[in-house]
Write an enzyme that holds these catalytic residues in place. Structure first.
Site, short mmCIF file in Angstrom:
data_model
loop_
_atom_site.label_atom_id
_atom_site.label_comp_id
_atom_site.label_asym_id
_atom_site.label_seq_id
_atom_site.Cartn_x
_atom_site.Cartn_y
_atom_site.Cartn_z
N HIS A 82 22.55 51.18 -61.24
CA HIS A 82 22.85 52.30 -60.32
C HIS A 82 24.20 52.95 -60.59
O HIS A 82 24.50 54.00 -60.04
CB HIS A 82 22.84 51.81 -58.86
CG HIS A 82 21.50 51.37 -58.36
ND1 HIS A 82 20.39 52.19 -58.43
CD2 HIS A 82 21.09 50.21 -57.78
CE1 HIS A 82 19.35 51.54 -57.91
NE2 HIS A 82 19.74 50.33 -57.53
N ASP A 133 13.22 47.03 -62.50
CA ASP A 133 13.77 46.80 -61.17
C ASP A 133 12.98 47.66 -60.18
O ASP A 133 12.50 48.74 -60.53
CB ASP A 133 15.25 47.20 -61.15
CG ASP A 133 15.96 46.78 -59.87
OD1 ASP A 133 16.68 45.76 -59.91
OD2 ASP A 133 15.82 47.48 -58.85
N HIS A 181 14.02 49.35 -57.83
CA HIS A 181 14.75 50.59 -57.54
C HIS A 181 14.90 51.41 -58.83
O HIS A 181 15.03 50.85 -59.92
CB HIS A 181 16.14 50.28 -56.99
CG HIS A 181 16.11 49.41 -55.77
ND1 HIS A 181 16.32 48.04 -55.82
CD2 HIS A 181 15.88 49.73 -54.47
CE1 HIS A 181 16.22 47.55 -54.58
NE2 HIS A 181 15.95 48.54 -53.75
N ASP A 221 13.45 42.28 -57.84
CA ASP A 221 13.18 42.68 -56.45
C ASP A 221 11.81 43.36 -56.34
O ASP A 221 11.41 43.79 -55.26
CB ASP A 221 14.31 43.58 -55.92
CG ASP A 221 14.86 44.53 -56.96
OD1 ASP A 221 14.23 44.68 -58.03
OD2 ASP A 221 15.92 45.15 -56.70
ZN LIG Z 1 16.88 46.73 -57.36
#
Ligand SMILES: [Zn+2]
Length: 347
Positions: A124, A161, A163, A248
């Site tokens: 990120h 991931d 995200h 995740d």
């Molecule tokens: Zn994540």
């Protein structure tokens, strides 16, 4: 001994986040399972080193790097979700540097592939700000390093991931030498990674986002890989494959709503390995991103090592896996992705 390596350093535990899902116990749980199962003895240990500030500067602005350093001294936050401690700056340099060590080990031929068990995570982190538990963008720094130091041309980054890896995508958005491919849950933090994000300028067609509906199972991910990632990789022909491995996406993870099993990550890694075997002598570096359920995380990491090193393990599921099925929503999204990406790639 397998042909796989790993990077780990106890100083990764010194990035102290307090009561936070991205905690040092994550790495301790992984290392404990690798040791208890004696898998660790079958893997090459790769020594982590510190990335230099100049290496971090290939991806981040100087003012941001200084901001991280001073925020760590003050034990503040980089954003609401991203607390830092006194030792976090050094841990972050060691996380990025650990990835560079892994890249070197693969290029020297010490190992065929490597998994960097590092924290803080990175995908990120933007050039000018940290967010979502991430300080420096480890995988972006590694990709730039492989190109500048080892003369690698085309790099494929696969991000599983749950995200979207906004920082990584933006690092290479106008760059045709680095293909960014991501499967992620949508809607979910950070909100980027729509099907229409395809890159810009020279990089147009070299970003491939596959946002999936909440609840996606192993079969949904396999379908996306078979239909989208594999055909595009065959045309892109990467010289090196990097993976942002977040766990995740597992059904037990509290931060998201996907339904992947530990075996699902193993299958995903096998597909990536097949791509690397076909195009670049199996050269892969995997780096740890998210994954917050300690059992799901550690067992899934074992699954990935099993795929990377062909260890012949029977990887166990710590929780009963949900019934696997391919959803019509995934099929629709794949058709939508193909409709957008067919301007650049044949399916
Ligand atoms: Zn994540």
């Amino acid at each position: 001994m397998s042909s796989s390596g790993y990077v780990y350093h106890p100083d990764y535990l010194r990035h102290n986040t307090g009561m936070h899902p991205e905690c040092s116990e994550r790495l301790s749980a992984i290392m404990k399972l690798l040791q208890d199962s004696e898998v660790i003895a079958r893997l090459h240990e790769i020594d982590a080193r510190y990335a230099t500030v100049d290496q971090i500067k290939t991806t981040h602005e100087d003012t941001y790097i200084k901001h991280v350093e001073s925020m760590c001294q003050r034990e503040g936050h980089l954003d609401m979700d991203t607390p830092v401690s006194r030792d976090s700056y050094n841990a972050a340099l060691l996380a990025a540097g650990g990835c560079l060590s892994a890249g070197d080990a693969v290029m020297r031929g010490d190992v065929e592939n490597a998994f960097c068990l590092v924290r803080p995570p990175g995908h990120h982190a933007e050039s000018d700000r940290g967010m979502g538990f991430c300080l420096f963008n480890n995988i972006a720094i590694l990709a730039k390093y492989l190109q500048s130091t080892h003369g690698i041309g085309r790099i494929l980054i696969v991000d599983w991931d749950v995200h979207h890896g906004n920082g990584t995508e933006h690092s290479f958005y106008d760059d045709s030498s680095v293909m960014y491919f991501s499967t992620h849950q949508s809607p979910l933090y950070p909100g980027s990674g729509g099907i229409g994000s395809v890159g810009r300028g020279d990089g147009e067609g070299y970003t491939v986002d596959a946002p999936l509906s909440p609840g996606a199972h192993d079969s949904d991910f396999m379908y996306v890989l078979d239909e989208i990632l594999v055909p595009i990789s065959d045309q892109f022909e990467p010289d090196f494959v990097l993976v942002s491995a977040g766990f995740d996406t597992h059904h037990a993870d509290a931060l998201a709503g996907m339904n992947m099993s530990c075996s699902g990550f193993e299958q995903y890694a096998k597909v990536v390995k097949k791509i690397a075997d076909k195009h670049c002598n199996g050269r892969i570096v995997v780096t740890l991103e998210g994954g917050y359920d300690l059992k799901a995380l550690s067992h899934s990491v074992m699954g990935v090592f099993n795929a990377l090193g062909d260890l012949g393990l029977k990887v166990s599921e710590p929780y009963p896996a949900p019934r696997d099925s391919l959803s019509s929503s995934t099929k629709e999204r794949v058709e939508h992705i193909k409709a957008v990406q067919q301007k650049y790639w044949k399916f």
